[in-house]
Scaffold this motif. Structure first.
Motif, PDB file in Angstrom:
ATOM      1  N   LEU A   8      19.657  27.560   5.699  1.00  0.00           N
ATOM      2  CA  LEU A   8      20.424  28.454   4.833  1.00  0.00           C
ATOM      3  C   LEU A   8      21.773  27.827   4.490  1.00  0.00           C
ATOM      4  CD1 LEU A   8      19.868  31.751   6.828  1.00  0.00           C
ATOM      5  CD2 LEU A   8      18.708  31.062   4.744  1.00  0.00           C
TER       6      LEU A   8
ATOM      7  N   ARG B 145      25.650  28.804   3.604  1.00  0.00           N
ATOM      8  CA  ARG B 145      26.594  29.910   3.727  1.00  0.00           C
ATOM      9  C   ARG B 145      27.989  29.392   3.414  1.00  0.00           C
ATOM     10  NH1 ARG B 145      24.945  34.551   3.263  1.00  0.00           N
ATOM     11  NH2 ARG B 145      24.041  33.252   1.702  1.00  0.00           N
TER      12      ARG B 145
ATOM     13  N   GLN C 225      30.786  34.386   5.157  1.00  0.00           N
ATOM     14  CA  GLN C 225      29.436  34.902   4.956  1.00  0.00           C
ATOM     15  C   GLN C 225      28.731  34.962   6.302  1.00  0.00           C
ATOM     16  OE1 GLN C 225      27.807  32.334   1.871  1.00  0.00           O
ATOM     17  NE2 GLN C 225      28.277  33.890   0.340  1.00  0.00           N
ATOM     18  N   GLN C 226      27.717  35.813   6.395  1.00  0.00           N
ATOM     19  CA  GLN C 226      27.063  36.076   7.677  1.00  0.00           C
ATOM     20  C   GLN C 226      25.556  35.899   7.599  1.00  0.00           C
ATOM     21  OE1 GLN C 226      28.540  40.102   8.183  1.00  0.00           O
ATOM     22  NE2 GLN C 226      29.973  39.352   9.736  1.00  0.00           N
ATOM     23  N   ILE C 227      24.984  35.702   8.785  1.00  0.00           N
ATOM     24  CA  ILE C 227      23.539  35.695   8.976  1.00  0.00           C
ATOM     25  C   ILE C 227      23.268  36.658  10.125  1.00  0.00           C
ATOM     26  CG2 ILE C 227      21.522  34.323   9.625  1.00  0.00           C
ATOM     27  CD1 ILE C 227      23.056  31.869   8.537  1.00  0.00           C
TER      28      ILE C 227
END
Length: 75
Positions: free
Chosen positions: A4, A6, A10-12
């Motif tokens: 990913l 990011r 930003q978050q996961i």
């Protein structure tokens, strides 16, 4: 494997209880904030690998003791 992209802030989200936030990116360095329950072990991979290697060495030393115990008890 999932890769990913990011950006800062930003978050996961992993499941319902773990959140990874990108705190900063400076050149080749990325700072992450990991919000996880206390019962979830979070470790850097190199530290995790070193601990596993040390455990493997101890496991190699243990079988002799186990064999001696089994021999004496007849198991």
């Amino acid at each position: 494997m999932l890769v990913l992209s990011r950006r800062r802030n930003q978050q996961i989200v992993f499941g319902d209880k773990i959140v990874l936030t990108v705190v900063s990116v400076r050149g080749q360095r990325v700072r992450l904030d990991i919000d996880a329950p206390r019962e979830v072990a979070v470790r850097r991979k190199e530290i995790y690998d070193a601990a596993r290697k040390e455990q493997a060495v101890w496991r190699l030393k243990e079988p002799l003791g186990d064999l001696r115990r089994c021999h004496h008890t007849g198991q």
